[in-house]
Design a protein around this motif. Structure first.
Motif, PDB file in Angstrom:
ATOM      1  N   MET A 172       0.693  -1.266   0.046  1.00 49.93           N
ATOM      2  CA  MET A 172       0.132   0.017  -0.064  1.00 49.93           C
ATOM      3  C   MET A 172       0.908   1.270   0.127  1.00 49.93           C
ATOM      4  N   ILE A 173       0.358   2.388  -0.925  1.00 58.59           N
ATOM      5  CA  ILE A 173       0.937   3.690  -0.462  1.00 58.59           C
ATOM      6  C   ILE A 173      -0.035   4.557   0.158  1.00 58.59           C
ATOM      7  N   MET A 174       0.171   5.155   1.100  1.00 59.44           N
ATOM      8  CA  MET A 174      -0.866   5.990   1.949  1.00 59.44           C
ATOM      9  C   MET A 174      -0.297   7.270   1.780  1.00 59.44           C
ATOM     10  N   ASP A 175      -1.349   8.261   1.449  1.00 57.68           N
ATOM     11  CA  ASP A 175      -1.185   9.630   1.294  1.00 57.68           C
ATOM     12  C   ASP A 175      -2.140  10.444   2.222  1.00 57.68           C
ATOM     13  N   LEU A 176      -1.581  11.582   2.973  1.00 55.14           N
ATOM     14  CA  LEU A 176      -2.711  12.337   3.703  1.00 55.14           C
ATOM     15  C   LEU A 176      -2.958  13.469   2.593  1.00 55.14           C
ATOM     16  N   ASP A 177      -4.377  13.373   2.932  1.00 51.57           N
ATOM     17  CA  ASP A 177      -5.357  14.473   1.974  1.00 51.57           C
ATOM     18  C   ASP A 177      -5.072  15.782   2.406  1.00 51.57           C
ATOM     19  N   ASN A 178      -4.903  16.875   1.727  1.00 53.97           N
ATOM     20  CA  ASN A 178      -5.014  18.101   2.080  1.00 53.97           C
ATOM     21  C   ASN A 178      -4.049  18.790   3.445  1.00 53.97           C
ATOM     22  N   PHE A 179      -2.916  17.894   3.553  1.00 54.10           N
ATOM     23  CA  PHE A 179      -1.982  18.091   4.586  1.00 54.10           C
ATOM     24  C   PHE A 179      -1.463  19.297   4.595  1.00 54.10           C
ATOM     25  N   LYS A 180      -1.175  19.929   3.317  1.00 51.06           N
ATOM     26  CA  LYS A 180      -0.311  21.025   3.022  1.00 51.06           C
ATOM     27  C   LYS A 180      -0.985  22.172   3.775  1.00 51.06           C
ATOM     28  N   LEU A 181      -2.345  22.192   3.895  1.00 51.24           N
ATOM     29  CA  LEU A 181      -3.046  23.130   4.612  1.00 51.24           C
ATOM     30  C   LEU A 181      -2.557  23.395   5.922  1.00 51.24           C
ATOM     31  N   VAL A 182      -2.643  22.193   6.590  1.00 57.32           N
ATOM     32  CA  VAL A 182      -2.001  22.347   8.090  1.00 57.32           C
ATOM     33  C   VAL A 182      -0.533  23.074   8.135  1.00 57.32           C
ATOM     34  N   ASN A 183       0.291  22.848   7.417  1.00 56.04           N
ATOM     35  CA  ASN A 183       1.383  23.780   7.478  1.00 56.04           C
ATOM     36  C   ASN A 183       1.173  25.140   7.196  1.00 56.04           C
ATOM     37  N   ASP A 184       0.218  25.279   6.138  1.00 52.38           N
ATOM     38  CA  ASP A 184       0.181  26.715   5.771  1.00 52.38           C
ATOM     39  C   ASP A 184      -0.831  27.481   6.682  1.00 52.38           C
ATOM     40  N   LEU A 185      -1.785  26.834   7.546  1.00 49.19           N
ATOM     41  CA  LEU A 185      -2.421  27.615   8.324  1.00 49.19           C
ATOM     42  C   LEU A 185      -2.069  27.523   9.970  1.00 49.19           C
ATOM     43  N   PHE A 186      -1.317  26.326  10.119  1.00 49.04           N
ATOM     44  CA  PHE A 186      -1.096  26.359  11.538  1.00 49.04           C
ATOM     45  C   PHE A 186       0.409  26.309  11.728  1.00 49.04           C
ATOM     46  N   GLY A 187       1.358  25.992  10.706  1.00 48.33           N
ATOM     47  CA  GLY A 187       2.912  25.943  10.922  1.00 48.33           C
ATOM     48  C   GLY A 187       3.259  24.689  10.915  1.00 48.33           C
ATOM     49  N   HIS A 188       4.723  24.472  10.544  1.00 49.28           N
ATOM     50  CA  HIS A 188       5.147  23.351  10.465  1.00 49.28           C
ATOM     51  C   HIS A 188       5.242  22.576  11.737  1.00 49.28           C
ATOM     52  N   ASP A 189       5.162  23.293  12.697  1.00 44.78           N
ATOM     53  CA  ASP A 189       5.589  22.390  14.177  1.00 44.78           C
ATOM     54  C   ASP A 189       4.053  21.512  14.446  1.00 44.78           C
ATOM     55  N   MET A 190       3.000  22.355  14.116  1.00 43.40           N
ATOM     56  CA  MET A 190       1.782  21.646  14.194  1.00 43.40           C
ATOM     57  C   MET A 190       1.688  20.600  12.951  1.00 43.40           C
ATOM     58  N   GLY A 191       2.391  20.715  11.796  1.00 46.81           N
ATOM     59  CA  GLY A 191       2.308  19.857  10.684  1.00 46.81           C
ATOM     60  C   GLY A 191       3.172  18.616  11.450  1.00 46.81           C
ATOM     61  N   ASP A 192       4.131  18.764  11.916  1.00 50.46           N
ATOM     62  CA  ASP A 192       4.887  17.749  12.601  1.00 50.46           C
ATOM     63  C   ASP A 192       4.137  16.930  13.678  1.00 50.46           C
ATOM     64  N   LYS A 193       3.316  17.639  14.544  1.00 52.02           N
ATOM     65  CA  LYS A 193       2.372  16.781  15.439  1.00 52.02           C
ATOM     66  C   LYS A 193       1.369  16.052  14.846  1.00 52.02           C
ATOM     67  N   MET A 194       0.934  16.515  13.571  1.00 50.36           N
ATOM     68  CA  MET A 194       0.093  15.792  12.944  1.00 50.36           C
ATOM     69  C   MET A 194       0.418  14.696  12.197  1.00 50.36           C
ATOM     70  N   LEU A 195       1.560  14.985  11.787  1.00 53.13           N
ATOM     71  CA  LEU A 195       2.359  13.294  11.448  1.00 53.13           C
ATOM     72  C   LEU A 195       2.904  12.406  12.223  1.00 53.13           C
ATOM     73  N   MET A 196       3.195  12.960  13.464  1.00 45.90           N
ATOM     74  CA  MET A 196       3.171  12.085  14.712  1.00 45.90           C
ATOM     75  C   MET A 196       2.215  11.344  15.048  1.00 45.90           C
ATOM     76  N   ALA A 197       0.909  12.018  15.117  1.00 45.46           N
ATOM     77  CA  ALA A 197      -0.343  11.475  15.428  1.00 45.46           C
ATOM     78  C   ALA A 197      -0.761  10.307  14.401  1.00 45.46           C
ATOM     79  N   PHE A 198      -0.591  10.921  12.961  1.00 42.17           N
ATOM     80  CA  PHE A 198      -1.002   9.866  12.233  1.00 42.17           C
ATOM     81  C   PHE A 198      -0.165   8.787  12.295  1.00 42.17           C
ATOM     82  N   ALA A 199       1.241   8.771  12.655  1.00 47.61           N
ATOM     83  CA  ALA A 199       1.999   7.509  12.863  1.00 47.61           C
ATOM     84  C   ALA A 199       1.354   6.754  14.043  1.00 47.61           C
TER      85      ALA A 199
END
Length: 456
Positions: free
Chosen positions: A166-193
């Motif tokens: 399987m290849i998994m891709d997060l949909d619309n993840f770029k908006l997290v970085n754009d609206l909430f910043g990269h630190d929050m983006g990292d937290k979101m990726l860790m939550a997904f993990a």
């Protein structure tokens, strides 16, 4: 010392002596009379180290070593360190054993202090190697295998196991970085993990192959209903985590798209299977996202027949935009960096332009632990990624140095960029034993001017 040692020798006297000496050091000892006994023992047990006699009837030590390594490789198990035991004073035998991959040699009769010290040294070295190997194998943010290690492991699994790639891709993840910043983006990726880990078994393999793209191999999963159930579960849990981290009204349609291909239904060649799963992922995202699609030969053939050249161009552009657009500088390998550098310089020579260069070096006290030092190098890498512009290029040119190319920058702008990096380093770094220094240069069409450097 709570080590578990397996001793393999056909001589009962040596077995008894080894057990007595090692028990006195609080080591657990399992005594085995030959190679076949060891192979049966290993099926259900994993000692920390094996003491293996070379001269044994039936299956000698070298044959046992090779059979054990073959078994470990077939089962995907780590290699247990082996110290050969020998009563022979023959350097050729010793050379043969070390060439096979033995950790050490001990001559019989052995003495307690020598035996214990060599066991300690071997296991200490193995632990150091494990730490360094883990650093090189795993993505620091998610804990999954990195792209290189994941590709290697999954490609091997495809040749001998049944399951789902399987290849998994997060949909619309770029908006997290754009609206909430990269630190929050990292937290979101860790939550997904964490979500993925909760929905995988020990036999499954997960790898991070891009910013928000992951690859997985689920052994013995060859049923579409199981894939559908997993996709629904992952999407639901991700929405819950997003609400907790970003707020219930975050307004971002986060989700997970999955492209899947079954193995060996569609073959065992990894490259072909990855292409099939990637194609299924593309169609999944094109047709609404937040779900899954399993590779179907006829479905993809029909899709390809309907595409004209304009549609294919549109597909490529959309894929590149969605998967490759990121904030911060662009990190490249040495070969890729050299290619881009030469292209930019040729462009400047023809049309005019200026490029500034910075080299950053991480320096540490000699007493600093190597693992901590590598963490600090990675910390600088992250700072460069987040601080520099999207048009800036970065290459790691040695174990502790990064080379930066700043396009269309004056020397003042280069110094300003370097100072921003230094300021962020000083804010985030908590060890006085680690410093960074940098040097800047500027290249015009007519030559190079050296401007000096600064330390921190």
């Amino acid at each position: 010392m709570n080590y578990w040692i397996a001793v393999v020798d056909d001589d009962e006297v040596y077995l008894t002596n080894a057990r007595k000496l090692l028990n006195e050091e609080n080591m657990r000892v399992s005594c085995l009379r030959g190679g076949n006994d060891l192979l049966k023992f290993i099926e259900k047990n994993t000692p920390d180290l094996i003491l293996l006699d070379i001269m044994m009837p039936g299956m000698d030590g070298f044959e046992t070593f090779n059979a054990l390594r073959e078994y470990e490789d077939n089962q995907g198990k780590p290699h247990i360190p082996i110290i050969f035991l020998t009563g022979e004073n023959d350097s050729e035998i010793e050379k043969q054993g070390l060439k096979l991959g033995a950790s050490d040699f001990i001559r019989k009769p052995f003495y307690k202090d020598i035996l214990v010290k060599r066991i300690e040294n071997t296991l200490s070295s193995v632990k150091t190697i494990e730490i360094l190997t883990e650093e090189a194998m795993f993505d620091k943010l998610t804990g999954f295998l990195n792209k290189a290690r994941g590709t290697d492991r999954v490609s091997k699994l495809c040749t001998r196991k049944s399951g789902a790639l399987m290849i998994m891709d997060l949909d619309n993840f770029k908006l997290v970085n754009d609206l909430f910043g990269h630190d929050m983006g990292d937290k979101m990726l860790m939550a997904f993990a964490d979500i993925v880990k909760r929905n995988t078994r020990e036999t499954d393999t997960i790898s991070r192959i891009g910013g928000d793209e992951f690859m997985a191999f689920y052994e013995d999963l060859v049923d579409e209903s199981a894939v559908a159930s997993m996709a629904l579960r992952l999407n639901n849990e991700l929405v819950s985590e997003a609400a907790a981290l970003l707020g219930a009204d975050n307004g971002i349609p986060l989700g997970i798209s999955i492209g899947c291909v079954f193995v060996p239904e569609h073959g065992r060649d990894y490259e072909s299977l990855f292409t099939m799963a990637d194609g299924a992922l593309y169609l999944c995202k094109k047709n609404g996202k937040h779900g899954y699609l399993i590779h179907r030969d006829e479905a993809e053939k029909k899709e390809n027949e309907q595409e004209n050249l304009n549609n294919k161009l549109d597909r490529i552009l959309k894929t590149m935009e969605e998967r490759n657009e990121s904030e911060g500088s662009l990190f490249l390998g040495r070969d890729s960096f050299a290619t881009v550098y030469r292209f930019v310089m040729r462009f400047y020579k023809r049309y005019g332009g200026t490029a500034a260069f910075i080299i950053f070096s991480v320096n540490a006290d000699e007493k600093l632990d190597n693992v901590v030092f590598l963490e600090k190098v990675h910390q600088l890498e992250t700072i460069l990624q987040k601080t520099l512009r999207v048009s800036d290029l970065v290459m790691q040119c040695s174990s502790n140095c990064f080379f930066v190319m700043l396009t269309e920058r004056s020397i003042d702008e280069a110094d300003s960029a370097a100072l921003r990096v230094m300021a962020r380093w000083e804010k985030e770094n908590d060890l006085d034993a680690v410093k960074i220094e940098y040097v800047t240069r500027i290249i015009h069409n007519i030559g190079v001017k050296y401007t000096g450097g600064k330390n921190s």
